[in-house]
Design a protein around this motif. Structure first.
Motif, PDB file in Angstrom:
ATOM      1  N   CYS A  54       0.635  -1.346   0.144  1.00 55.40           N
ATOM      2  CA  CYS A  54       0.447  -0.228  -0.453  1.00 55.40           C
ATOM      3  C   CYS A  54       1.203   0.665   0.077  1.00 55.40           C
ATOM      4  N   VAL A  55       0.607   2.082  -0.761  1.00 56.91           N
ATOM      5  CA  VAL A  55       1.380   3.386  -0.435  1.00 56.91           C
ATOM      6  C   VAL A  55       0.909   4.099  -0.180  1.00 56.91           C
ATOM      7  N   ILE A  56       1.339   5.020   1.600  1.00 58.62           N
ATOM      8  CA  ILE A  56       0.857   5.884   1.987  1.00 58.62           C
ATOM      9  C   ILE A  56       1.234   7.253   1.674  1.00 58.62           C
TER      10      ILE A  56
ATOM     11  N   LEU B  62      -0.842   6.538  -6.944  1.00 59.95           N
ATOM     12  CA  LEU B  62      -1.213   5.462  -6.614  1.00 59.95           C
ATOM     13  C   LEU B  62      -1.481   5.787  -4.774  1.00 59.95           C
ATOM     14  N   ARG B  63      -1.137   6.602  -4.032  1.00 57.35           N
ATOM     15  CA  ARG B  63      -1.458   7.293  -3.133  1.00 57.35           C
ATOM     16  C   ARG B  63      -2.715   6.924  -2.773  1.00 57.35           C
ATOM     17  N   GLY B  64      -2.669   6.150  -1.461  1.00 58.04           N
ATOM     18  CA  GLY B  64      -4.273   6.287  -0.521  1.00 58.04           C
ATOM     19  C   GLY B  64      -4.201   4.145  -1.283  1.00 58.04           C
ATOM     20  N   GLN B  65      -3.479   3.754  -1.779  1.00 58.00           N
ATOM     21  CA  GLN B  65      -4.131   2.154  -3.141  1.00 58.00           C
ATOM     22  C   GLN B  65      -3.273   1.136  -2.746  1.00 58.00           C
ATOM     23  N   SER B  66      -3.999   0.222  -2.759  1.00 58.12           N
ATOM     24  CA  SER B  66      -2.754  -1.320  -2.537  1.00 58.12           C
ATOM     25  C   SER B  66      -3.642  -2.326  -3.774  1.00 58.12           C
ATOM     26  N   PHE B  67      -2.084  -2.959  -3.804  1.00 60.72           N
ATOM     27  CA  PHE B  67      -2.014  -3.595  -4.944  1.00 60.72           C
ATOM     28  C   PHE B  67      -0.974  -5.124  -5.187  1.00 60.72           C
ATOM     29  N   THR B  68      -0.540  -5.068  -6.078  1.00 60.75           N
ATOM     30  CA  THR B  68       0.236  -6.602  -5.902  1.00 60.75           C
ATOM     31  C   THR B  68       1.858  -5.650  -6.251  1.00 60.75           C
ATOM     32  N   PHE B  69       2.525  -5.799  -5.385  1.00 59.55           N
ATOM     33  CA  PHE B  69       3.602  -4.866  -5.852  1.00 59.55           C
ATOM     34  C   PHE B  69       4.548  -6.110  -6.586  1.00 59.55           C
ATOM     35  N   CYS B  70       5.860  -5.575  -6.725  1.00 59.17           N
ATOM     36  CA  CYS B  70       6.443  -7.010  -8.242  1.00 59.17           C
ATOM     37  C   CYS B  70       8.394  -5.977  -7.940  1.00 59.17           C
ATOM     38  N   GLY B  71       9.403  -6.426  -7.176  1.00 61.92           N
ATOM     39  CA  GLY B  71      10.564  -5.650  -7.181  1.00 61.92           C
ATOM     40  C   GLY B  71      11.679  -6.178  -7.518  1.00 61.92           C
ATOM     41  N   LEU B  72      11.748  -6.885  -8.261  1.00 64.44           N
ATOM     42  CA  LEU B  72      12.995  -8.226  -8.523  1.00 64.44           C
ATOM     43  C   LEU B  72      14.630  -7.967  -8.842  1.00 64.44           C
TER      44      LEU B  72
ATOM     45  N   GLU C 139      -1.665  -2.598   7.990  1.00 63.43           N
ATOM     46  CA  GLU C 139      -1.732  -3.610   8.287  1.00 63.43           C
ATOM     47  C   GLU C 139      -1.322  -4.774   7.592  1.00 63.43           C
ATOM     48  N   LYS C 140      -2.171  -5.507   6.594  1.00 66.45           N
ATOM     49  CA  LYS C 140      -2.584  -6.626   5.566  1.00 66.45           C
ATOM     50  C   LYS C 140      -1.553  -6.134   4.386  1.00 66.45           C
ATOM     51  N   ALA C 141      -0.340  -4.947   4.427  1.00 65.60           N
ATOM     52  CA  ALA C 141       0.145  -4.900   3.134  1.00 65.60           C
ATOM     53  C   ALA C 141       1.516  -5.309   3.473  1.00 65.60           C
ATOM     54  N   GLU C 142       2.053  -6.164   3.369  1.00 62.10           N
ATOM     55  CA  GLU C 142       3.601  -6.747   3.465  1.00 62.10           C
ATOM     56  C   GLU C 142       4.479  -5.305   2.580  1.00 62.10           C
ATOM     57  N   PHE C 143       4.140  -4.512   2.318  1.00 61.63           N
ATOM     58  CA  PHE C 143       5.320  -3.572   1.628  1.00 61.63           C
ATOM     59  C   PHE C 143       4.798  -2.439   1.849  1.00 61.63           C
ATOM     60  N   LEU C 144       5.298  -2.085   2.576  1.00 59.83           N
ATOM     61  CA  LEU C 144       5.207   0.006   3.192  1.00 59.83           C
ATOM     62  C   LEU C 144       5.591   0.649   1.641  1.00 59.83           C
ATOM     63  N   LEU C 145       4.581   1.778   1.241  1.00 62.38           N
ATOM     64  CA  LEU C 145       5.885   2.451   0.360  1.00 62.38           C
ATOM     65  C   LEU C 145       5.533   4.101   0.610  1.00 62.38           C
ATOM     66  N   PHE C 146       6.135   5.128   1.236  1.00 60.72           N
ATOM     67  CA  PHE C 146       5.630   6.019   1.163  1.00 60.72           C
ATOM     68  C   PHE C 146       6.160   7.208  -0.019  1.00 60.72           C
ATOM     69  N   SER C 147       5.016   7.780  -0.273  1.00 55.26           N
ATOM     70  CA  SER C 147       5.057   8.552  -1.364  1.00 55.26           C
ATOM     71  C   SER C 147       5.028  10.387  -0.368  1.00 55.26           C
TER      72      SER C 147
END
Length: 215
Positions: A77-79, A185-195, A103-111
């Motif tokens: 999710c993007v904070i 993507l602010r305020g949104q949740s989604f699947t993140f992938c960073g390989l 709390e549900k997110a595995e990655f927290l991304l800060f905008s």
């Protein structure tokens, strides 16, 4: 499905961390001489949109190649903390505004909005950083990763890398720096992938970071 690219281009004139040499692209083979084109690419492992593992700062800790590939993908999710001014901190107040998603997110991304300064001197300025309480939350919740649209997790003046050390000392987390397009993507949740690149003893690696959204 909608895919949003969260990755800056790598180029010879791109911003790099102060004191680090920028990437170089040297012609190695040409159509005219060899019948094909190939380029020698030289750059540091922490160039551009990249990922840090605990081994970046602590000997004997986890390198990127030692993580399972599942470490690099998950719910994010993007904070939105784009109202912060220079030198201000990202506090738990921002996380709590999106607490359920966080709390549900595995990655927290800060905008922070700092991606707008990519390519300018201001990008290396006094960008907003998380505070100790947010770092504690990431550790306690066992998050896979934290990502930001700034050049560092720590303030540019903190050569001790205090926040990096706190997270890496107490958790198996990855840190992602120099993300872009988080503002979409602010305020949104989604699947993140960073390989990251799959190379031995990886203390860091450029990544191709994307957001996958159901539409």
């Amino acid at each position: 499905m909608k895919i949003v690219d969260l990755t800056h281009f790598i180029s010879e004139d791109m911003p790099v961390y102060p004191g680090t040499e920028g990437p170089k692209f040297t012609p190695a083979n040409s159509y005219e001489v060899d019948g094909f084109k190939e380029t020698l690419m030289t750059m540091y492992t922490h160039t551009g949109t990249h990922m840090d593992p605990p081994a970046h700062l602590f000997a004997g800790r986890t390198t990127l190649d030692q993580f399972p590939v599942s470490q690099f993908a998950g719910v994010a999710c993007v904070i939105d903390c784009s109202d912060l001014q220079e030198g201000q901190q990202i506090t738990m107040d921002y996380v709590n505004r999106q607490r359920e998603a966080a709390e549900k997110a595995e990655f927290l991304l800060f905008s922070t909005g700092w991606e707008e300064y990519w390519g300018t001197e201001r990008y290396f300025g006094d960008y907003p950083c998380i505070d100790q309480e947010v770092a504690d939350f990431l550790i306690q919740e066992g998050k896979k990763g934290i990502g930001l649209d700034t050049i560092g997790l720590d303030p540019i003046a903190d050569t001790n890398l205090t926040l990096h050390k706190k997270l890496f000392r107490d958790s198996e987390i990855v840190i992602i720096e120099n993300l872009e397009n988080l503002k979409e993507l602010r305020g949104q949740s989604f699947t993140f992938c960073g390989l990251p690149l799959k190379h031995k003893d990886a203390d860091g690696s450029p990544i191709r970071a994307i957001a996958l959204l159901e539409v």
